[in-house]
Design a protein around this motif. Structure first.
Motif, mmCIF file in Angstrom:
data_model
loop_
_atom_site.group_PDB
_atom_site.id
_atom_site.type_symbol
_atom_site.label_atom_id
_atom_site.label_comp_id
_atom_site.label_asym_id
_atom_site.label_seq_id
_atom_site.Cartn_x
_atom_site.Cartn_y
_atom_site.Cartn_z
ATOM 1 N N SER A 133 12.889 -10.304 1.732
ATOM 2 C CA SER A 133 12.497 -9.243 2.644
ATOM 3 C C SER A 133 11.037 -9.397 3.052
ATOM 4 N N GLU A 168 8.840 -7.064 3.068
ATOM 5 C CA GLU A 168 8.008 -6.347 2.099
ATOM 6 C C GLU A 168 7.720 -7.201 0.872
ATOM 7 N N SER A 179 1.214 -3.559 0.037
ATOM 8 C CA SER A 179 2.541 -3.109 0.462
ATOM 9 C C SER A 179 2.643 -3.022 1.966
ATOM 10 N N GLU A 180 3.803 -3.316 2.458
ATOM 11 C CA GLU A 180 4.090 -3.171 3.887
ATOM 12 C C GLU A 180 3.952 -1.716 4.291
ATOM 13 N N GLU A 181 4.387 -0.820 3.438
ATOM 14 C CA GLU A 181 4.309 0.601 3.745
ATOM 15 C C GLU A 181 2.867 1.018 3.978
ATOM 16 N N SER A 218 9.855 2.168 0.297
ATOM 17 C CA SER A 218 9.598 0.796 0.715
ATOM 18 C C SER A 218 10.107 -0.203 -0.321
ATOM 19 N N ALA A 242 13.192 -2.944 -0.101
ATOM 20 C CA ALA A 242 12.999 -4.364 -0.419
ATOM 21 C C ALA A 242 14.007 -4.829 -1.456
#
Length: 103
Positions: A2, A4, A67-69, A94, A98
């Motif tokens: 993913s 993330e 983190s992507e979030e 998130s 993932a």
């Protein structure tokens, strides 16, 4: 893998190397396996929220930096505007996403 998991792994490895820590050294300090560290860095595995927080603290960074979030929320300069519970819930979502993407 993913997006993330990949982002988390890249940031984690970058910070670990900046601190001149080996995977073994970081694993020992976090009391987790070196294989887990390698899997996180390669995006093969996503740590649970508690482990991600522990990793971020050890590396001296905020969880939103790995983190992507956090990137999506642009928390870097406005973290104080987001409550801890709100941040934790967003990060939990998130990391859950993932994990779903992995399995």
């Amino acid at each position: 893998m993913s997006k993330e998991a990949k982002l988390f792994g890249e940031k984690m490895k970058q910070m670990r190397e900046t601190l001149d820590l080996s995977q073994d050294e970081l694993a020992q300090e976090l009391q987790i396996s070196r294989i887990s560290i390698a899997n996180y860095e390669q995006g093969k595995q996503v740590p649970g929220l508690d482990a991600a927080i522990q990793i971020a603290r050890k590396l001296g960074i905020s969880i939103d930096q790995v983190s992507e979030e956090g990137a999506q929320l642009n928390l870097g300069n406005s973290l104080e505007k987001v409550s801890d519970s709100e941040l934790k819930e967003k990060l939990k979502q998130s990391f859950a996403k993932a994990r779903e993407d992995q399995g």
